[in-house]
Design a protein around this motif. Structure first.
Motif, PDB file in Angstrom:
ATOM      1  N   THR A 184      15.612 -10.062   6.599  1.00 48.87           N
ATOM      2  CA  THR A 184      14.460  -9.640   7.392  1.00 48.87           C
ATOM      3  C   THR A 184      14.660  -8.184   7.778  1.00 48.87           C
ATOM      4  OG1 THR A 184      14.065 -11.864   8.291  1.00 48.87           O
ATOM      5  CG2 THR A 184      13.165 -10.016   9.536  1.00 48.87           C
ATOM      6  N   ALA A 185      13.583  -7.416   7.781  1.00 48.22           N
ATOM      7  CA  ALA A 185      13.665  -6.004   8.159  1.00 48.22           C
ATOM      8  C   ALA A 185      12.344  -5.578   8.772  1.00 48.22           C
ATOM      9  CB  ALA A 185      13.995  -5.143   6.945  1.00 48.22           C
ATOM     10  N   THR A 186      12.376  -4.432   9.443  1.00 48.22           N
ATOM     11  CA  THR A 186      11.177  -3.822  10.007  1.00 48.22           C
ATOM     12  C   THR A 186      11.047  -2.418   9.447  1.00 48.22           C
ATOM     13  OG1 THR A 186      11.301  -5.101  12.055  1.00 48.22           O
ATOM     14  CG2 THR A 186       9.993  -3.094  12.102  1.00 48.22           C
ATOM     15  N   LEU A 187       9.894  -2.120   8.858  1.00 52.89           N
ATOM     16  CA  LEU A 187       9.620  -0.803   8.285  1.00 52.89           C
ATOM     17  C   LEU A 187       8.701  -0.036   9.229  1.00 52.89           C
ATOM     18  CD1 LEU A 187       9.875   1.051   5.688  1.00 52.89           C
ATOM     19  CD2 LEU A 187       7.627   0.143   5.064  1.00 52.89           C
ATOM     20  N   THR A 188       9.122   1.163   9.624  1.00 50.84           N
ATOM     21  CA  THR A 188       8.310   2.051  10.449  1.00 50.84           C
ATOM     22  C   THR A 188       7.899   3.244   9.604  1.00 50.84           C
ATOM     23  OG1 THR A 188       9.516   1.370  12.432  1.00 50.84           O
ATOM     24  CG2 THR A 188       8.232   3.404  12.566  1.00 50.84           C
ATOM     25  N   THR A 189       6.588   3.524   9.534  1.00 53.72           N
ATOM     26  CA  THR A 189       6.062   4.514   8.596  1.00 53.72           C
ATOM     27  C   THR A 189       5.263   5.599   9.313  1.00 53.72           C
ATOM     28  OG1 THR A 189       5.894   2.769   6.919  1.00 53.72           O
ATOM     29  CG2 THR A 189       4.711   4.810   6.485  1.00 53.72           C
ATOM     30  N   THR A 190       5.403   6.821   8.823  1.00 54.81           N
ATOM     31  CA  THR A 190       4.686   7.978   9.357  1.00 54.81           C
ATOM     32  C   THR A 190       4.003   8.715   8.219  1.00 54.81           C
ATOM     33  OG1 THR A 190       6.359   8.229  11.092  1.00 54.81           O
ATOM     34  CG2 THR A 190       4.911  10.100  10.693  1.00 54.81           C
ATOM     35  N   LEU A 191       2.787   9.183   8.469  1.00 54.82           N
ATOM     36  CA  LEU A 191       2.081  10.036   7.505  1.00 54.82           C
ATOM     37  C   LEU A 191       2.545  11.473   7.776  1.00 54.82           C
ATOM     38  CD1 LEU A 191      -1.699   9.595   6.677  1.00 54.82           C
ATOM     39  CD2 LEU A 191      -0.468  11.727   6.380  1.00 54.82           C
ATOM     40  N   THR A 192       3.240  12.066   6.815  1.00 58.18           N
ATOM     41  CA  THR A 192       3.951  13.321   7.091  1.00 58.18           C
ATOM     42  C   THR A 192       3.244  14.583   6.611  1.00 58.18           C
ATOM     43  OG1 THR A 192       5.224  13.108   5.043  1.00 58.18           O
ATOM     44  CG2 THR A 192       6.178  12.158   7.047  1.00 58.18           C
ATOM     45  N   ASP A 193       2.496  14.526   5.508  1.00 58.62           N
ATOM     46  CA  ASP A 193       1.903  15.735   4.943  1.00 58.62           C
ATOM     47  C   ASP A 193       0.598  15.405   4.242  1.00 58.62           C
ATOM     48  OD1 ASP A 193       4.101  17.910   5.219  1.00 58.62           O
ATOM     49  OD2 ASP A 193       5.167  16.210   4.340  1.00 58.62           O
ATOM     50  N   VAL A 242      11.172   4.073   7.229  1.00 58.15           N
ATOM     51  CA  VAL A 242      12.561   3.664   7.398  1.00 58.15           C
ATOM     52  C   VAL A 242      12.583   2.173   7.669  1.00 58.15           C
ATOM     53  CG1 VAL A 242      14.694   3.949   8.711  1.00 58.15           C
ATOM     54  CG2 VAL A 242      13.184   5.918   8.347  1.00 58.15           C
ATOM     55  N   ALA A 243      13.386   1.437   6.892  1.00 57.15           N
ATOM     56  CA  ALA A 243      13.542  -0.003   7.075  1.00 57.15           C
ATOM     57  C   ALA A 243      14.854  -0.282   7.796  1.00 57.15           C
ATOM     58  CB  ALA A 243      13.522  -0.726   5.728  1.00 57.15           C
ATOM     59  N   ARG A 244      14.786  -1.094   8.848  1.00 56.13           N
ATOM     60  CA  ARG A 244      15.973  -1.430   9.630  1.00 56.13           C
ATOM     61  C   ARG A 244      16.120  -2.945   9.750  1.00 56.13           C
ATOM     62  NH1 ARG A 244      17.988   3.102  12.057  1.00 56.13           N
ATOM     63  NH2 ARG A 244      16.576   4.896  12.182  1.00 56.13           N
ATOM     64  N   LEU A 296      18.613   0.215   6.627  1.00 56.78           N
ATOM     65  CA  LEU A 296      18.858  -0.396   5.322  1.00 56.78           C
ATOM     66  C   LEU A 296      18.424   0.517   4.183  1.00 56.78           C
ATOM     67  CD1 LEU A 296      17.633  -4.025   6.124  1.00 56.78           C
ATOM     68  CD2 LEU A 296      19.994  -3.192   6.044  1.00 56.78           C
ATOM     69  N   TRP A 297      17.242   1.091   4.299  1.00 56.74           N
ATOM     70  CA  TRP A 297      16.769   2.021   3.270  1.00 56.74           C
ATOM     71  C   TRP A 297      15.654   2.900   3.823  1.00 56.74           C
ATOM     72  CZ3 TRP A 297      15.518  -3.271   2.808  1.00 56.74           C
ATOM     73  CH2 TRP A 297      14.159  -3.605   2.832  1.00 56.74           C
ATOM     74  N   ARG A 298      15.372   3.988   3.079  1.00 51.37           N
ATOM     75  CA  ARG A 298      14.282   4.907   3.387  1.00 51.37           C
ATOM     76  C   ARG A 298      13.393   5.050   2.159  1.00 51.37           C
ATOM     77  NH1 ARG A 298      14.794   8.883   7.660  1.00 51.37           N
ATOM     78  NH2 ARG A 298      16.525   8.274   9.021  1.00 51.37           N
ATOM     79  N   VAL A 299      12.107   5.226   2.388  1.00 56.77           N
ATOM     80  CA  VAL A 299      11.171   5.454   1.295  1.00 56.77           C
ATOM     81  C   VAL A 299      10.306   6.669   1.613  1.00 56.77           C
ATOM     82  CG1 VAL A 299      11.064   3.069   0.462  1.00 56.77           C
ATOM     83  CG2 VAL A 299       9.556   3.787   2.318  1.00 56.77           C
ATOM     84  N   ARG A 300       9.915   7.370   0.571  1.00 57.13           N
ATOM     85  CA  ARG A 300       8.964   8.473   0.686  1.00 57.13           C
ATOM     86  C   ARG A 300       8.047   8.394  -0.521  1.00 57.13           C
ATOM     87  NH1 ARG A 300       7.678  13.489   2.822  1.00 57.13           N
ATOM     88  NH2 ARG A 300       7.206  15.173   1.344  1.00 57.13           N
ATOM     89  N   SER A 301       6.750   8.496  -0.283  1.00 58.39           N
ATOM     90  CA  SER A 301       5.808   8.357  -1.390  1.00 58.39           C
ATOM     91  C   SER A 301       4.598   9.250  -1.173  1.00 58.39           C
ATOM     92  CB  SER A 301       5.341   6.899  -1.532  1.00 58.39           C
ATOM     93  OG  SER A 301       4.614   6.500  -0.370  1.00 58.39           O
ATOM     94  N   SER A 302       3.912   9.522  -2.267  1.00 56.85           N
ATOM     95  CA  SER A 302       2.664  10.274  -2.183  1.00 56.85           C
ATOM     96  C   SER A 302       1.604   9.568  -3.007  1.00 56.85           C
ATOM     97  CB  SER A 302       2.846  11.704  -2.699  1.00 56.85           C
ATOM     98  OG  SER A 302       3.056  11.723  -4.105  1.00 56.85           O
TER      99      SER A 302
END
Length: 291
Positions: free
Chosen positions: A107-116, A131-133, A140-146
């Motif tokens: 189980t994890a929680t992902l917190t996401t921000t719109l950066t650009d 960021v997933a915690r 646990l991991w980080r993601v960045r996408s466009s």
């Protein structure tokens, strides 16, 4: 204006708590072509992707898709300050960085921000970071996408930067091919991406394609799996991160050619179409796998 950067940039997209099981990992690996080659059903190396049990490992790209793995609706585009249509959107780029081997269930929680938000003239590029915690707060991991939004540029905004990854001027250390099955996109959509662009012929034509195209994240997973198998002995734990730009489309039934070069503590790679009328057409570019 359909996109208002003053509202969008820095917007908190909230948090999502999710869980996954070994069955989800197995389905994801099958969706990106694991176990597809002759003999894979009895190969201990291949079964590390496709058989539940103590030897099962998790490809880091699973972290990109698992937050929405059980979604059955098309992906929402209700981003703050962004009034856009799903038919205008294609995936632009994706990266994932893992803090360590991903667990086969949890189980994890992902917190996401719109950066650009970038203005490319005839299109806009919208960036998110997450960021997933773990429940204990451990990263646990980080993601960045466009995402690339056609027809929504031209307001005079920041054009953004580029991060080209040059391939070495020598023969690659790996050249591998993967034959995308006719049903690949239909299988992969069960991993939580029900965008009709990948399944509905009429919708695909509306979006400007002659037929449904393979999910960009399916190509992303295929390429990472081929690099991991071909250059890292199939050891998912050796991968610390993977970044790629989606440079072209893949139609089910085509073949993806993956080329990879070992360069110190990373692998540089490219992916193109192999054979047919579109031989050499780009699939993924600016690929970098960190070790």
């Amino acid at each position: 204006m359909p996109i208002d950067p003053s509202v969008a940039i820095g917007a908190d997209l909230g948090s999502r708590t999710f869980s996954w099981t070994e069955s989800d990992v197995l389905l994801y690996h099958l969706g990106i072509g694991a176990g597809a080659r002759p003999g894979d059903n009895v190969s201990p190396a291949a079964l590390r992707w496709t058989l539940d049990g103590p030897s099962l490992q998790v490809l880091p790209s699973f972290g990109v898709v698992v937050p929405t793995f059980h979604e059955t609706d098309p992906p929402p585009l209700d981003l703050p300050g962004c009034d856009i249509n799903l038919a205008q959107v294609v995936h632009g780029s994706q990266s994932v960085e893992v803090a360590g081997p991903l667990p086969t269930s949890g189980t994890a929680t992902l917190t996401t921000t719109l950066t650009d938000v970038w203005d490319k003239g005839k299109a806009a590029v919208i960036w998110q970071e997450g960021v997933a915690r773990s429940p204990e707060g451990e990263e646990l991991w980080r993601v960045r996408s466009s995402i690339f939004v056609r027809g929504e540029g031209g307001w005079g905004g920041e054009r953004g930067t580029s991060a080209a990854v040059a391939v070495p001027d020598r023969e690659p250390d790996l050249v591998a091919t993967y034959d995308v099955t006719p049903q690949q996109a239909l299988l992969y959509r069960l991993c939580g991406d029900r965008n009709p662009l990948h399944a509905d012929p009429d919708f695909a034509k509306t979006a400007g394609f002659p037929a449904p195209i393979l999910h960009g994240l399916c190509s992303y997973g295929i390429v990472l799996r081929e690099l991991t198998e071909g250059l890292l002995g199939g050891d998912a734990a050796a991968v610390r991160g993977f970044t790629a730009r989606f440079a072209g489309v893949v139609f089910p039934g085509e073949t993806i050619r993956v080329a990879g070069w070992r360069e110190g503590d990373r692998v540089v790679a490219s992916a193109t179409i192999a054979g047919g009328e579109r031989d050499g057409s780009p699939v993924l570019a600016d690929c970098s796998l960190s070790l």
